[in-house]
Scaffold this motif. Structure first.
Motif, PDB file in Angstrom:
ATOM      1  N   HIS A  69     -16.280 -11.634  12.169  1.00  0.00           N
ATOM      2  CA  HIS A  69     -16.058 -10.586  13.076  1.00  0.00           C
ATOM      3  C   HIS A  69     -17.156  -9.475  12.420  1.00  0.00           C
ATOM      4  O   HIS A  69     -16.980  -9.203  11.204  1.00  0.00           O
ATOM      5  N   PRO A  70     -17.808  -8.551  13.006  1.00  0.00           N
ATOM      6  CA  PRO A  70     -18.441  -7.663  12.506  1.00  0.00           C
ATOM      7  C   PRO A  70     -17.693  -6.389  11.656  1.00  0.00           C
ATOM      8  O   PRO A  70     -18.230  -6.104  10.706  1.00  0.00           O
ATOM      9  N   ALA A  71     -16.478  -6.302  12.033  1.00  0.00           N
ATOM     10  CA  ALA A  71     -15.712  -5.410  11.226  1.00  0.00           C
ATOM     11  C   ALA A  71     -14.757  -6.002   9.969  1.00  0.00           C
ATOM     12  O   ALA A  71     -13.896  -5.394   9.328  1.00  0.00           O
ATOM     13  N   HIS A  72     -15.095  -7.256   9.753  1.00  0.00           N
ATOM     14  CA  HIS A  72     -14.360  -7.818   8.963  1.00  0.00           C
ATOM     15  C   HIS A  72     -14.589  -7.190   7.395  1.00  0.00           C
ATOM     16  O   HIS A  72     -13.532  -7.033   6.898  1.00  0.00           O
ATOM     17  N   PRO A  73     -15.715  -7.193   6.807  1.00  0.00           N
ATOM     18  CA  PRO A  73     -15.894  -6.461   5.664  1.00  0.00           C
ATOM     19  C   PRO A  73     -15.423  -5.107   5.689  1.00  0.00           C
ATOM     20  O   PRO A  73     -14.875  -4.667   4.704  1.00  0.00           O
ATOM     21  N   TYR A  74     -15.538  -4.115   6.689  1.00  0.00           N
ATOM     22  CA  TYR A  74     -14.880  -2.973   6.558  1.00  0.00           C
ATOM     23  C   TYR A  74     -13.360  -3.046   6.522  1.00  0.00           C
ATOM     24  O   TYR A  74     -13.082  -2.304   5.513  1.00  0.00           O
ATOM     25  N   PHE A  75     -12.633  -3.752   7.301  1.00  0.00           N
ATOM     26  CA  PHE A  75     -11.287  -3.837   6.819  1.00  0.00           C
ATOM     27  C   PHE A  75     -10.914  -4.362   5.667  1.00  0.00           C
ATOM     28  O   PHE A  75     -10.138  -3.872   4.875  1.00  0.00           O
ATOM     29  N   VAL A  76     -11.663  -5.414   5.033  1.00  0.00           N
ATOM     30  CA  VAL A  76     -11.344  -5.993   3.486  1.00  0.00           C
ATOM     31  C   VAL A  76     -11.463  -4.807   2.720  1.00  0.00           C
ATOM     32  O   VAL A  76     -10.447  -4.604   1.675  1.00  0.00           O
ATOM     33  N   ALA A  77     -12.545  -3.932   2.849  1.00  0.00           N
ATOM     34  CA  ALA A  77     -12.873  -2.851   1.993  1.00  0.00           C
ATOM     35  C   ALA A  77     -11.606  -1.807   2.008  1.00  0.00           C
ATOM     36  O   ALA A  77     -11.201  -1.180   0.917  1.00  0.00           O
ATOM     37  N   ARG A  78     -11.467  -1.572   3.261  1.00  0.00           N
ATOM     38  CA  ARG A  78     -10.583  -0.469   3.711  1.00  0.00           C
ATOM     39  C   ARG A  78      -9.136  -0.707   3.000  1.00  0.00           C
ATOM     40  O   ARG A  78      -8.270   0.064   2.411  1.00  0.00           O
ATOM     41  N   TYR A  79      -8.452  -2.057   3.193  1.00  0.00           N
ATOM     42  CA  TYR A  79      -7.438  -2.337   2.755  1.00  0.00           C
ATOM     43  C   TYR A  79      -7.332  -2.284   1.236  1.00  0.00           C
ATOM     44  O   TYR A  79      -6.224  -1.960   0.714  1.00  0.00           O
ATOM     45  N   ARG A  80      -8.314  -2.774   0.445  1.00  0.00           N
ATOM     46  CA  ARG A  80      -8.467  -2.534  -0.913  1.00  0.00           C
ATOM     47  C   ARG A  80      -8.382  -1.014  -1.496  1.00  0.00           C
ATOM     48  O   ARG A  80      -7.726  -0.762  -2.324  1.00  0.00           O
ATOM     49  N   ARG A  81      -9.216  -0.354  -0.629  1.00  0.00           N
ATOM     50  CA  ARG A  81      -9.307   1.206  -0.776  1.00  0.00           C
ATOM     51  C   ARG A  81      -7.507   1.752  -0.747  1.00  0.00           C
ATOM     52  O   ARG A  81      -7.065   2.383  -1.693  1.00  0.00           O
ATOM     53  N   VAL A  82      -6.886   1.384   0.263  1.00  0.00           N
ATOM     54  CA  VAL A  82      -5.690   1.955   0.595  1.00  0.00           C
ATOM     55  C   VAL A  82      -4.586   1.383  -0.229  1.00  0.00           C
ATOM     56  O   VAL A  82      -3.954   2.126  -0.883  1.00  0.00           O
ATOM     57  N   ARG A  83      -4.693   0.106  -0.564  1.00  0.00           N
ATOM     58  CA  ARG A  83      -3.708  -0.394  -1.516  1.00  0.00           C
ATOM     59  C   ARG A  83      -4.063   0.247  -3.130  1.00  0.00           C
ATOM     60  O   ARG A  83      -2.918   0.503  -3.616  1.00  0.00           O
ATOM     61  N   THR A  84      -5.210   0.478  -3.486  1.00  0.00           N
ATOM     62  CA  THR A  84      -5.443   1.028  -4.577  1.00  0.00           C
ATOM     63  C   THR A  84      -5.080   2.457  -4.721  1.00  0.00           C
ATOM     64  O   THR A  84      -4.243   2.573  -5.855  1.00  0.00           O
ATOM     65  N   ARG A  85      -5.158   3.061  -3.657  1.00  0.00           N
ATOM     66  CA  ARG A  85      -4.844   4.382  -3.495  1.00  0.00           C
ATOM     67  C   ARG A  85      -3.242   4.702  -3.759  1.00  0.00           C
ATOM     68  O   ARG A  85      -2.655   5.519  -4.421  1.00  0.00           O
ATOM     69  N   ILE A  86      -2.533   3.841  -2.990  1.00  0.00           N
ATOM     70  CA  ILE A  86      -0.973   3.854  -3.023  1.00  0.00           C
ATOM     71  C   ILE A  86      -0.540   3.415  -4.450  1.00  0.00           C
ATOM     72  O   ILE A  86       0.242   3.631  -4.934  1.00  0.00           O
ATOM     73  N   THR A  87      -1.117   2.386  -4.956  1.00  0.00           N
ATOM     74  CA  THR A  87      -0.761   1.771  -6.173  1.00  0.00           C
ATOM     75  C   THR A  87      -0.907   2.841  -7.316  1.00  0.00           C
ATOM     76  O   THR A  87      -0.072   3.272  -8.207  1.00  0.00           O
ATOM     77  N   GLU A  88      -2.290   3.686  -7.173  1.00  0.00           N
ATOM     78  CA  GLU A  88      -2.358   4.684  -8.175  1.00  0.00           C
ATOM     79  C   GLU A  88      -1.196   5.870  -8.282  1.00  0.00           C
ATOM     80  O   GLU A  88      -0.995   6.447  -9.118  1.00  0.00           O
ATOM     81  N   ALA A  89      -0.945   6.031  -6.845  1.00  0.00           N
ATOM     82  CA  ALA A  89       0.068   7.230  -6.517  1.00  0.00           C
ATOM     83  C   ALA A  89       1.432   6.833  -7.174  1.00  0.00           C
ATOM     84  O   ALA A  89       2.203   7.605  -7.682  1.00  0.00           O
ATOM     85  N   LEU A  90       2.072   5.545  -7.102  1.00  0.00           N
ATOM     86  CA  LEU A  90       3.134   5.003  -7.447  1.00  0.00           C
ATOM     87  C   LEU A  90       2.971   4.959  -8.823  1.00  0.00           C
ATOM     88  O   LEU A  90       4.048   5.025  -9.677  1.00  0.00           O
ATOM     89  N   GLU A  91       1.990   4.772  -9.352  1.00  0.00           N
ATOM     90  CA  GLU A  91       1.861   4.588 -10.883  1.00  0.00           C
ATOM     91  C   GLU A  91       2.097   5.843 -11.458  1.00  0.00           C
ATOM     92  O   GLU A  91       2.610   6.319 -12.703  1.00  0.00           O
ATOM     93  N   HIS A  92       1.407   6.956 -10.900  1.00  0.00           N
ATOM     94  CA  HIS A  92       1.628   8.566 -11.306  1.00  0.00           C
ATOM     95  C   HIS A  92       2.909   8.895 -11.050  1.00  0.00           C
ATOM     96  O   HIS A  92       3.450   9.508 -12.201  1.00  0.00           O
TER      97      HIS A  92
END
Length: 168
Positions: A69-92
């Motif tokens: 699907h043409p949006a597959h790479p977008y969503f893979v990258a987006r979910y990684r970014r969002v999970r990283t951001r929330i992980t960092e927030a919880l670590e903080h």
């Protein structure tokens, strides 16, 4: 289609625009620690007022699970970014002593994303049965110490998202 070379280019532009709005809405509360979680509650509140874009996001994200699907790479990258951001927030929050004992930031971040996306689908199906901002707020409260969550909510801007000039 007049302004874009292909359907895929149009789709990418719409998704990037939606993400820019989501980022602006969520980060208006701050970008570290519990401010990130409060921002997600604000984003859920904003999304509840914009069912069309929520529906588009849910449909395209489900379709994009196919690797071709043409949006597959977008969503893979987006979910990684969002999970990283929330992980960092919880670590903080953990470093500040605001996290409840036993909460694992990376696993909790994945659960937060699953909750937010799953609630959107359920809300689209039964809008009156799902409290889009309230249910994530309850979940986030279960991850952090009660006093810390109350303080984070109390410190949040009170002007409704989407009101006034320059808002999302």
């Amino acid at each position: 289609m007049h302004h874009f070379d292909s359907r895929e280019a149009l789709l990418t532009a719409v998704l990037e625009h939606r993400e820019a709005i989501a980022h602006r809405v969520a980060t208006r509360y701050g970008i570290t620690g519990l401010d990130t979680l409060v921002g997600l509650v604000g984003l859920a509140r904003y999304n509840a007022r914009h069912p069309g874009i929520v529906e588009l996001y849910c449909v395209v994200s489900a379709e994009a699970t196919a690797a071709d699907h043409p949006a597959h790479p977008y969503f893979v990258a987006r979910y990684r970014r969002v999970r990283t951001r929330i992980t960092e927030a919880l670590e903080h929050a953990g470093r500040k002593g605001e996290l409840r004992a036993g909460v694992l930031p990376e696993r909790s971040a994945r659960a937060c994303v699953a909750l937010m996306d799953g609630l959107q689908v359920q809300w689209l199906l039964e809008p009156d049965a799902v409290d889009m901002p309230g249910e994530p707020a309850e979940h986030f409260a279960s991850l952090v110490r009660p006093g810390a969550w109350r303080r984070a909510l109390a410190a949040a801007p009170t002007r409704p998202i989407g009101s006034g000039r320059g808002s999302a």
